[in-house]
Design a protein around this motif. Structure first.
Motif, PDB file in Angstrom:
ATOM      1  N   LYS A 194       6.482  11.370  -2.381  1.00  0.00           N
ATOM      2  CA  LYS A 194       6.218  11.513  -3.806  1.00  0.00           C
ATOM      3  C   LYS A 194       5.928  10.141  -4.424  1.00  0.00           C
ATOM      4  O   LYS A 194       6.268   9.097  -3.867  1.00  0.00           O
ATOM      5  CB  LYS A 194       7.410  12.177  -4.497  1.00  0.00           C
ATOM      6  N   LEU A 195       5.343  10.134  -5.626  1.00  0.00           N
ATOM      7  CA  LEU A 195       4.762   8.927  -6.201  1.00  0.00           C
ATOM      8  C   LEU A 195       5.721   7.741  -6.253  1.00  0.00           C
ATOM      9  O   LEU A 195       5.394   6.646  -5.771  1.00  0.00           O
ATOM     10  CB  LEU A 195       4.234   9.235  -7.611  1.00  0.00           C
ATOM     11  N   ILE A 196       6.889   7.906  -6.859  1.00  0.00           N
ATOM     12  CA  ILE A 196       7.762   6.756  -7.072  1.00  0.00           C
ATOM     13  C   ILE A 196       8.254   6.151  -5.760  1.00  0.00           C
ATOM     14  O   ILE A 196       8.146   4.924  -5.564  1.00  0.00           O
ATOM     15  CB  ILE A 196       8.906   7.125  -8.039  1.00  0.00           C
ATOM     16  N   PRO A 197       8.791   6.932  -4.807  1.00  0.00           N
ATOM     17  CA  PRO A 197       9.165   6.301  -3.539  1.00  0.00           C
ATOM     18  C   PRO A 197       7.969   5.744  -2.769  1.00  0.00           C
ATOM     19  O   PRO A 197       8.105   4.717  -2.084  1.00  0.00           O
ATOM     20  CB  PRO A 197       9.863   7.415  -2.759  1.00  0.00           C
ATOM     21  N   VAL A 198       6.804   6.373  -2.878  1.00  0.00           N
ATOM     22  CA  VAL A 198       5.609   5.818  -2.228  1.00  0.00           C
ATOM     23  C   VAL A 198       5.324   4.416  -2.756  1.00  0.00           C
ATOM     24  O   VAL A 198       5.085   3.473  -1.985  1.00  0.00           O
ATOM     25  CB  VAL A 198       4.386   6.735  -2.441  1.00  0.00           C
ATOM     26  N   VAL A 199       5.369   4.262  -4.073  1.00  0.00           N
ATOM     27  CA  VAL A 199       5.097   2.947  -4.678  1.00  0.00           C
ATOM     28  C   VAL A 199       6.120   1.919  -4.202  1.00  0.00           C
ATOM     29  O   VAL A 199       5.759   0.802  -3.799  1.00  0.00           O
ATOM     30  CB  VAL A 199       5.098   3.049  -6.213  1.00  0.00           C
ATOM     31  N   ILE A 200       7.383   2.283  -4.230  1.00  0.00           N
ATOM     32  CA  ILE A 200       8.433   1.345  -3.823  1.00  0.00           C
ATOM     33  C   ILE A 200       8.250   0.918  -2.374  1.00  0.00           C
ATOM     34  O   ILE A 200       8.273  -0.289  -2.047  1.00  0.00           O
ATOM     35  CB  ILE A 200       9.826   1.974  -4.020  1.00  0.00           C
ATOM     36  N   LEU A 201       8.057   1.878  -1.491  1.00  0.00           N
ATOM     37  CA  LEU A 201       8.010   1.572  -0.064  1.00  0.00           C
ATOM     38  C   LEU A 201       6.707   0.884   0.336  1.00  0.00           C
ATOM     39  O   LEU A 201       6.714   0.016   1.219  1.00  0.00           O
ATOM     40  CB  LEU A 201       8.241   2.843   0.749  1.00  0.00           C
ATOM     41  N   LYS A 202       5.594   1.241  -0.293  1.00  0.00           N
ATOM     42  CA  LYS A 202       4.348   0.525  -0.033  1.00  0.00           C
ATOM     43  C   LYS A 202       4.465  -0.929  -0.488  1.00  0.00           C
ATOM     44  O   LYS A 202       4.020  -1.856   0.212  1.00  0.00           O
ATOM     45  CB  LYS A 202       3.182   1.198  -0.760  1.00  0.00           C
ATOM     46  N   ALA A 203       5.065  -1.131  -1.646  1.00  0.00           N
ATOM     47  CA  ALA A 203       5.222  -2.488  -2.160  1.00  0.00           C
ATOM     48  C   ALA A 203       6.117  -3.324  -1.241  1.00  0.00           C
ATOM     49  O   ALA A 203       5.807  -4.493  -0.941  1.00  0.00           O
ATOM     50  CB  ALA A 203       5.801  -2.448  -3.572  1.00  0.00           C
ATOM     51  N   LEU A 204       7.210  -2.752  -0.781  1.00  0.00           N
ATOM     52  CA  LEU A 204       8.111  -3.483   0.116  1.00  0.00           C
ATOM     53  C   LEU A 204       7.426  -3.847   1.436  1.00  0.00           C
ATOM     54  O   LEU A 204       7.716  -4.877   2.039  1.00  0.00           O
ATOM     55  CB  LEU A 204       9.367  -2.652   0.390  1.00  0.00           C
ATOM     56  N   ALA A 205       6.510  -2.963   1.873  1.00  0.00           N
ATOM     57  CA  ALA A 205       5.803  -3.208   3.133  1.00  0.00           C
ATOM     58  C   ALA A 205       4.586  -4.104   2.960  1.00  0.00           C
ATOM     59  O   ALA A 205       3.918  -4.452   3.943  1.00  0.00           O
ATOM     60  CB  ALA A 205       5.384  -1.874   3.751  1.00  0.00           C
ATOM     61  N   GLY A 206       4.269  -4.465   1.706  1.00  0.00           N
ATOM     62  CA  GLY A 206       3.095  -5.284   1.462  1.00  0.00           C
ATOM     63  C   GLY A 206       1.798  -4.543   1.675  1.00  0.00           C
ATOM     64  O   GLY A 206       0.757  -5.151   1.940  1.00  0.00           O
ATOM     65  N   LEU A 257       3.665   3.506 -15.117  1.00  0.00           N
ATOM     66  CA  LEU A 257       4.844   3.713 -14.290  1.00  0.00           C
ATOM     67  C   LEU A 257       4.798   2.817 -13.061  1.00  0.00           C
ATOM     68  O   LEU A 257       5.790   2.173 -12.698  1.00  0.00           O
ATOM     69  CB  LEU A 257       4.931   5.178 -13.875  1.00  0.00           C
ATOM     70  N   VAL A 258       3.643   2.757 -12.412  1.00  0.00           N
ATOM     71  CA  VAL A 258       3.505   1.923 -11.217  1.00  0.00           C
ATOM     72  C   VAL A 258       3.751   0.455 -11.566  1.00  0.00           C
ATOM     73  O   VAL A 258       4.435  -0.269 -10.829  1.00  0.00           O
ATOM     74  CB  VAL A 258       2.113   2.129 -10.587  1.00  0.00           C
ATOM     75  N   ARG A 259       3.219   0.016 -12.677  1.00  0.00           N
ATOM     76  CA  ARG A 259       3.442  -1.381 -13.091  1.00  0.00           C
ATOM     77  C   ARG A 259       4.911  -1.641 -13.418  1.00  0.00           C
ATOM     78  O   ARG A 259       5.434  -2.729 -13.132  1.00  0.00           O
ATOM     79  CB  ARG A 259       2.551  -1.706 -14.289  1.00  0.00           C
ATOM     80  N   LEU A 260       5.597  -0.656 -13.997  1.00  0.00           N
ATOM     81  CA  LEU A 260       7.025  -0.804 -14.263  1.00  0.00           C
ATOM     82  C   LEU A 260       7.801  -0.960 -12.951  1.00  0.00           C
ATOM     83  O   LEU A 260       8.703  -1.793 -12.840  1.00  0.00           O
ATOM     84  CB  LEU A 260       7.546   0.403 -15.044  1.00  0.00           C
ATOM     85  N   ILE A 261       7.450  -0.170 -11.953  1.00  0.00           N
ATOM     86  CA  ILE A 261       8.114  -0.281 -10.652  1.00  0.00           C
ATOM     87  C   ILE A 261       7.852  -1.664 -10.053  1.00  0.00           C
ATOM     88  O   ILE A 261       8.768  -2.315  -9.525  1.00  0.00           O
ATOM     89  CB  ILE A 261       7.620   0.824  -9.697  1.00  0.00           C
ATOM     90  N   CYS A 262       6.610  -2.136 -10.146  1.00  0.00           N
ATOM     91  CA  CYS A 262       6.279  -3.453  -9.610  1.00  0.00           C
ATOM     92  C   CYS A 262       7.060  -4.561 -10.321  1.00  0.00           C
ATOM     93  O   CYS A 262       7.587  -5.485  -9.674  1.00  0.00           O
ATOM     94  CB  CYS A 262       4.777  -3.702  -9.739  1.00  0.00           C
ATOM     95  N   THR A 263       7.149  -4.472 -11.628  1.00  0.00           N
ATOM     96  CA  THR A 263       7.909  -5.472 -12.391  1.00  0.00           C
ATOM     97  C   THR A 263       9.384  -5.447 -11.999  1.00  0.00           C
ATOM     98  O   THR A 263      10.029  -6.499 -11.872  1.00  0.00           O
ATOM     99  CB  THR A 263       7.763  -5.197 -13.900  1.00  0.00           C
ATOM    100  N   THR A 264       9.916  -4.241 -11.813  1.00  0.00           N
ATOM    101  CA  THR A 264      11.318  -4.106 -11.409  1.00  0.00           C
ATOM    102  C   THR A 264      11.538  -4.699 -10.017  1.00  0.00           C
ATOM    103  O   THR A 264      12.530  -5.392  -9.763  1.00  0.00           O
ATOM    104  CB  THR A 264      11.735  -2.625 -11.431  1.00  0.00           C
ATOM    105  N   LEU A 265      10.600  -4.448  -9.111  1.00  0.00           N
ATOM    106  CA  LEU A 265      10.693  -5.035  -7.768  1.00  0.00           C
ATOM    107  C   LEU A 265      10.570  -6.553  -7.819  1.00  0.00           C
ATOM    108  O   LEU A 265      11.250  -7.259  -7.060  1.00  0.00           O
ATOM    109  CB  LEU A 265       9.602  -4.452  -6.878  1.00  0.00           C
TER     110      LEU A 265
END
Length: 346
Positions: A194-206, A257-265
């Motif tokens: 789903k969208l939010i975990p996809v964003v988090i995990l893709k970001a962590l993996a670069g 939302l995606v930008r908020l997740i990125c800022t939080t990360l």
């Protein structure tokens, strides 16, 4: 109260199981353990004497009837469903089998059990559904409980069908039913397709963070623990035959939302910042609904419930949870279809 929770090893169902056990209820967790289920989601309550697990598929009518006969629940909270829109585009049959036929099986088993018990006044069949059955909104307006149904994907159509079945069993047979339609959930234990975990995990993996279309689609986001609290409130105090829309009161465009997740990360995991450099726009989903928004007036005025977690607070909690729980999500990345773009078959 002894509650039969279907889909209790899934994302929302497990939150309901955890909260119900913590509140002192007994819970029978009925789950087929398909690809998106994970018993680790309920590990914190699995040893509680009030918790029982039954590995049963709601498509198995005999198995479902056996659970009613042997476990004797006081109420049903029906969350078991196929729920990923992209998967429904590629393979709609599984959604009809589970969400429509499975709900029919559960209703028939519940009705037979309820009649055999002499129609106990306190029995409830609570069906948990989605705001996607209402279709797509423009820039203004919100879904109310009286909004006409207009599903636009195989997933939402299958959920609309199950909603109609539940209401029909209430009207025709007198089964004491409740229906809730919720906005998009997020939080800990969210399956990584789903969208939010996809964003988090893709970001962590670069890796590139995929955003459908131009990212302008709007959703109302509901923290999963808030949703579980609302569902238990409706079960306890909702009016039989009534529908309650449950919203997070947190509308956001997908790109915001995606930008908020990125800022939080960036703040919580600065080693790989800035994460918004990974945002990549991809071909939109077929039939992608533009906007969902829920009017929560009924549940607020009749039951006194409203969400307690803002989107900023919930995203911070969710990102922190994924950072601490790699042992939970890492094995799930190997499950069927996870990490691959689905829903482009049309």
């Amino acid at each position: 109260m002894k509650i039969l929770v279907t889909g209790g090893a899934g994302f929302i169902g497990s939150a309901v199981v955890r909260q119900a056990i913590t509140a002192g209820h007994q819970v029978v967790n009925l789950d087929a353990l398909t690809y998106a289920a994970c018993l680790e989601n309920v590990a914190s309550v699995a040893d509680d004497p009030g918790y029982t697990f039954e590995k049963v598929d709601i498509r198995d009518r005999v198995g479902v009837a056996r659970v009613f006969a042997t476990r004797a629940p006081d109420a049903v909270m029906h969350l078991a469903a196929e729920s990923h829109v992209d998967r429904s585009i590629d393979g709609p049959g599984a959604f009809i089998d589970t969400n429509v036929t499975g709900t029919f099986n559960l209703l028939e088993a519940a009705r037979a059990y309820w009649l055999a018990r002499g129609r106990p006044a306190g029995f409830r069949f609570h069906h948990i559904s989605t705001d996607e059955v209402y279709g797509s909104l423009g820039a203004a307006g919100k879904f109310t409980e009286d909004t006409p149904y207009d599903p636009r994907s195989p997933y939402s159509a299958s959920k609309a069908a199950s909603d109609h079945l539940v209401r029909a069993w209430g009207e025709t047979y007198g089964l004491p039913v409740l229906v809730t339609n919720c906005s998009n959930n997020y939080g800990p234990f969210h399956f990584p397709e789903k969208l939010i975990p996809v964003v988090i995990l893709k970001a962590l993996a670069g890796q590139p963070i995929p955003v459908y279309g131009d990212g302008s689609n709007v959703r109302d986001w509901l923290f999963v623990e808030d949703h579980a609290d609302a569902l238990l409130t409706v079960l306890a105090r909702g009016q039989v035959g009534r529908t309650y829309n449950i919203g997070g009161e947190n509308e956001a465009r997908n790109i915001d939302l995606v930008r908020l997740i990125c800022t939080t990360l960036d703040r919580l995991h600065p080693q790989t910042a800035p994460h918004d450099r990974l945002i990549t726009f991809v071909t939109d989903r077929p039939g992608h609904d533009q906007r969902y928004a829920i009017d929560p007036t009924r549940i607020r005025t009749e039951l006194g419930w409203r969400p307690s977690v803002t989107l900023e607070q919930g995203i911070a909690q969710t990102v922190a949870w994924y950072l601490k729980n790699e042992a939970w999500w890492r094995p799930l990345l190997a499950r069927d279809g996870v990490g691959n773009r689905l829903g482009v078959a049309s």
